[in-house]
Design an enzyme around this catalytic site. Structure first.
Site, PDB file in Angstrom:
ATOM      1  N   GLN A  89      45.832  40.599  39.597  1.00 39.47           N
ATOM      2  CA  GLN A  89      44.603  40.954  38.898  1.00 39.47           C
ATOM      3  C   GLN A  89      44.311  42.442  39.023  1.00 39.47           C
ATOM      4  OE1 GLN A  89      41.093  38.651  39.852  1.00 39.47           O
ATOM      5  NE2 GLN A  89      39.741  40.081  38.811  1.00 39.47           N
ATOM      6  N   CYS A  95      38.849  37.344  36.823  1.00 42.27           N
ATOM      7  CA  CYS A  95      39.416  36.250  37.624  1.00 42.27           C
ATOM      8  C   CYS A  95      39.293  34.903  36.930  1.00 42.27           C
ATOM      9  CB  CYS A  95      38.775  36.202  39.003  1.00 42.27           C
ATOM     10  SG  CYS A  95      36.975  35.989  38.986  1.00 42.27           S
ATOM     11  N   HIS A 166      34.309  34.465  42.823  1.00 35.74           N
ATOM     12  CA  HIS A 166      35.712  34.665  42.434  1.00 35.74           C
ATOM     13  C   HIS A 166      36.374  33.325  42.152  1.00 35.74           C
ATOM     14  CE1 HIS A 166      39.519  36.783  42.239  1.00 35.74           C
ATOM     15  NE2 HIS A 166      40.045  35.908  43.080  1.00 35.74           N
ATOM     16  N   ASP A 186      45.974  33.164  43.128  1.00 38.18           N
ATOM     17  CA  ASP A 186      44.798  34.031  43.132  1.00 38.18           C
ATOM     18  C   ASP A 186      45.279  35.454  42.861  1.00 38.18           C
ATOM     19  OD1 ASP A 186      42.673  35.711  43.762  1.00 38.18           O
ATOM     20  OD2 ASP A 186      42.047  34.576  45.521  1.00 38.18           O
TER      21      ASP A 186
END
Length: 233
Positions: A89, A95, A166, A186
């Protein structure tokens, strides 16, 4: 990070609006997971393809993230399925889109040929996580889809785009040894994270979320959603 997007609201309508525009098949959808008890998990349509978690970033979660990343860098982790698609990211507040891409691209959910998502996944296959990030940054269509989905939520679009919430995602992936593993995806981490053997994606993800995320926080700002068959009354 290169730019700032509007944070996605964590509710199934918003995620499904994003997924529909991106090209996900209409026979699957995102839905709420209302709790971790067996009776509540049993209400979730099966088979579950992915689990998406919204969690509050805190001192505790950041300390754990730093510790885990350091341990993985030093000690490694079980060998991961090389076909896992993970993106680093680099866009602030992206996200939600990252979690959706990770969920759909790493499951057997059907994506419409020539759709934005199908094209993006195909372009990502031979690229590094950083190159995939750059591709996402330079694909205006995803920024537009994200903005439209973010504006479709029940809450007003915030004027302050700073957020301490998040998204992360859990999927099941085969290991090179042939067993199923629970993988956390993630974009803020250094890569996919192996969370252990996986016999039931929903139950195993729920247990991991309880142990690692809910257990370390006093916050109530958690939301869990599953990707699976469209619910029928």
């Amino acid at each position: 990070m290169s730019s700032r997007w509007i944070p996605l609201e964590s509710n199934p309508d918003v995620l499904n609006a994003w997924a529909k525009k991106a090209g996900m098949a209409s026979n699957v959808e995102f839905g709420d997971v209302y709790g971790f008890d067996d009776s509540l998990l049993a209400m979730v349509p099966q088979p579950v393809k992915a689990v998406v978690l919204l969690f509050p970033i805190s001192k505790e979660s950041e300390a754990r993230r730093t510790k885990e990343d350091s341990e993985i860098a030093t000690n490694g982790q079980p060998e991961l399925d090389p076909t896992i698609l993970w993106i680093k990211q680099t866009i602030s507040n992206a996200c939600g889109t990252m979690g959706l891409i990770h969920a759909i691209a790493n499951s057997d959910v059907t994506v419409a040929p020539m759709s934005p998502l199908a094209k993006f996944i195909e372009q990502c296959i031979d690229k590094t996580p950083e190159e995939r990030s750059k591709l996402l940054e330079t694909t205006p269509l995803f920024a537009d889809i994200h903005a439209q989905a973010a504006s479709s939520g029940q809450s007003a679009v915030p004027t302050n785009l700073d957020t301490d919430l998040h998204f992360t995602c859990f999927v099941a992936a085969p290991s090179p040894k042939g067993e199923k593993r629970l993988i956390e995806l993630d974009g803020r981490r250094n890569g996919p994270i192996d969370r252990g053997a996986c016999t039931d994606l929903l139950k195993d993800a729920a247990q991991t979320i309880q142990n690692l995320y809910v257990g370390e926080s006093q916050s109530m700002q958690f939301n869990v959603m599953s990707l699976g068959p469209r619910h029928t009354d």
